[in-house]
Design a protein around this motif. Structure first.
Motif, PDB file in Angstrom:
ATOM      1  N   GLU A  17     120.868 114.225  25.406  1.00  0.00           N
ATOM      2  CA  GLU A  17     121.774 114.822  26.398  1.00  0.00           C
ATOM      3  C   GLU A  17     121.149 114.818  27.787  1.00  0.00           C
ATOM      4  O   GLU A  17     121.791 114.445  28.779  1.00  0.00           O
ATOM      5  N   THR A  18     119.914 115.261  27.863  1.00  0.00           N
ATOM      6  CA  THR A  18     119.216 115.295  29.146  1.00  0.00           C
ATOM      7  C   THR A  18     119.044 113.900  29.721  1.00  0.00           C
ATOM      8  O   THR A  18     119.249 113.673  30.923  1.00  0.00           O
ATOM      9  N   LEU A  19     118.674 112.950  28.874  1.00  0.00           N
ATOM     10  CA  LEU A  19     118.472 111.576  29.338  1.00  0.00           C
ATOM     11  C   LEU A  19     119.776 110.977  29.854  1.00  0.00           C
ATOM     12  O   LEU A  19     119.793 110.286  30.879  1.00  0.00           O
TER      13      LEU A  19
ATOM     14  N   CYS B 188     125.466 103.643  42.168  1.00  0.00           N
ATOM     15  CA  CYS B 188     126.505 102.601  42.282  1.00  0.00           C
ATOM     16  C   CYS B 188     127.642 102.893  41.309  1.00  0.00           C
ATOM     17  O   CYS B 188     127.436 102.922  40.089  1.00  0.00           O
ATOM     18  N   THR B 189     128.825 103.096  41.831  1.00  0.00           N
ATOM     19  CA  THR B 189     129.972 103.458  41.001  1.00  0.00           C
ATOM     20  C   THR B 189     130.319 102.370  39.994  1.00  0.00           C
ATOM     21  O   THR B 189     130.628 102.661  38.834  1.00  0.00           O
TER      22      THR B 189
ATOM     23  N   ASP C 158     122.789 109.262  34.562  1.00  0.00           N
ATOM     24  CA  ASP C 158     124.013 109.288  35.359  1.00  0.00           C
ATOM     25  C   ASP C 158     123.707 109.700  36.799  1.00  0.00           C
ATOM     26  O   ASP C 158     124.215 109.104  37.747  1.00  0.00           O
ATOM     27  N   ALA C 159     122.840 110.704  36.941  1.00  0.00           N
ATOM     28  CA  ALA C 159     122.505 111.188  38.285  1.00  0.00           C
ATOM     29  C   ALA C 159     121.711 110.164  39.087  1.00  0.00           C
ATOM     30  O   ALA C 159     121.759 110.177  40.322  1.00  0.00           O
TER      31      ALA C 159
ATOM     32  N   ALA D 162     127.718 109.199  28.126  1.00  0.00           N
ATOM     33  CA  ALA D 162     127.431 108.168  27.112  1.00  0.00           C
ATOM     34  C   ALA D 162     127.037 106.858  27.786  1.00  0.00           C
ATOM     35  O   ALA D 162     127.704 105.831  27.633  1.00  0.00           O
ATOM     36  N   HIS D 163     125.949 106.870  28.530  1.00  0.00           N
ATOM     37  CA  HIS D 163     125.442 105.653  29.156  1.00  0.00           C
ATOM     38  C   HIS D 163     124.775 104.758  28.113  1.00  0.00           C
ATOM     39  O   HIS D 163     124.197 105.238  27.127  1.00  0.00           O
TER      40      HIS D 163
END
Length: 292
Positions: free
Chosen positions: A118-120, A130-131, A125-126, A193-194
């Motif tokens: 979750e943290t990763l 780049c969108t 994401d942060a 969910a990257h």
């Protein structure tokens, strides 16, 4: 004098004959030696690698060009009839470096510490300004979750538990539950969910060795960029396979994995800032054949 020379020549011929017989004996020994049987653990890892490297894996990566289409649009050759192959090789090298420096540390961290997924995911994401790149990463990450749910879960759950990967399974299950929950962001975390952290976690559950998982992550990216070059008429299909098979690509991927092996996620970052511009400008193109 002549007799001495004849004796030396005779000895040299005898030595050459003995050496030839020794080589022949060694060759027969190698040929006749039984091959060592593959272990079940190795077979499981190899099978998972073949599944993940299959171009038919519905990950959606081939719908994106990873900025290649935008790069080519902004780097017109002069004269216009000149080959774009040199430019492509420059882009591929920079694209691999970018992926390694920004995403590979998250792959490695999620594999080593699955309970931090979750943290990763939130941190990745942060750190993705780049969108367009963020959108592609989330799309492919969610596709990987769907593949796990619909195709892999029933076949790997028991074997993963038996081989000590229960922590990874529990972490993935909890993360999926949070994604499905409508209130998943109430505690300050945004579950997107990257692809990078989920790749690390999923390959751990599939019992793929960490180095192989990292190597395949970069190789898969190279393959999709090269595939995009074929569809953009920069490379022919045989040229593309030649690039994939080249020693240069192998050494490039290997060196990037070694360079990032101990890199912490806190130290991950963009090493080619202009890459974000190329990727981000893709959705501004007048016409395009790849998704943004």
């Amino acid at each position: 004098m002549t007799s001495t020379n004849d004796d030396q020549q005779s000895l040299q011929n005898e030595i050459a004959s003995l050496e030839r017989k020794l080589r022949d004996a060694k060759a027969r020994l190698t040929t006749d030696a039984p091959l060592a049987p593959s272990t079940p653990a190795n077979d499981v890892a190899l099978h998972a690698l073949l599944l993940l490297s299959d171009s038919a894996l519905p990950l959606g990566s081939f719908a994106f060009s990873s900025g290649l289409e935008s790069y080519l649009a902004h780097h017109r050759p002069s004269p216009p009839t000149a080959s774009q192959v040199p430019s492509f090789h420059t882009f591929l090298r920079l694209s691999l470096s970018t992926l390694a420096s920004t995403a590979l540390p998250y792959v490695l961290a999620a594999y080593r510490e699955p309970e931090k997924i979750e943290t990763l995911d939130n941190d990745f994401d942060a750190s993705t300004p780049c969108t367009v790149a963020r959108r592609a990463s989330v799309t492919q990450g969610r596709a990987l979750l769907a593949i796990w749910d619909r195709s892999f879960r029933s076949h790997y759950t028991e074997s993963s538990k038996a081989n000590g990967h229960a922590v990874g399974l529990d972490s993935l299950t909890s993360f999926q539950a949070l994604i499905r929950s409508a209130s998943s962001a109430e505690d300050g975390f945004q579950r997107n969910a990257h692809l990078a952290p989920l790749w690390g976690l999923t390959t751990r559950i599939l019992q793929v060795p960490l180095h192989d998982a990292a190597y395949l992550f970069l190789f898969s990216h190279a393959r999709t960029v090269i595939s995009a070059a074929v569809r953009a008429s920069v490379l022919g299909p045989y040229q593309a396979q030649g690039v994939l098979a080249s020693q240069d690509l192998q050494e490039r991927i290997r060196s990037l994995v070694e360079e990032m092996w101990e890199r912490k996620v806190e130290d991950a970052g963009q090493t080619v800032p202009v890459m974000d511009l190329w990727v981000g400008r893709h959705e501004k193109l007048y016409s395009r054949i790849f998704n943004s």
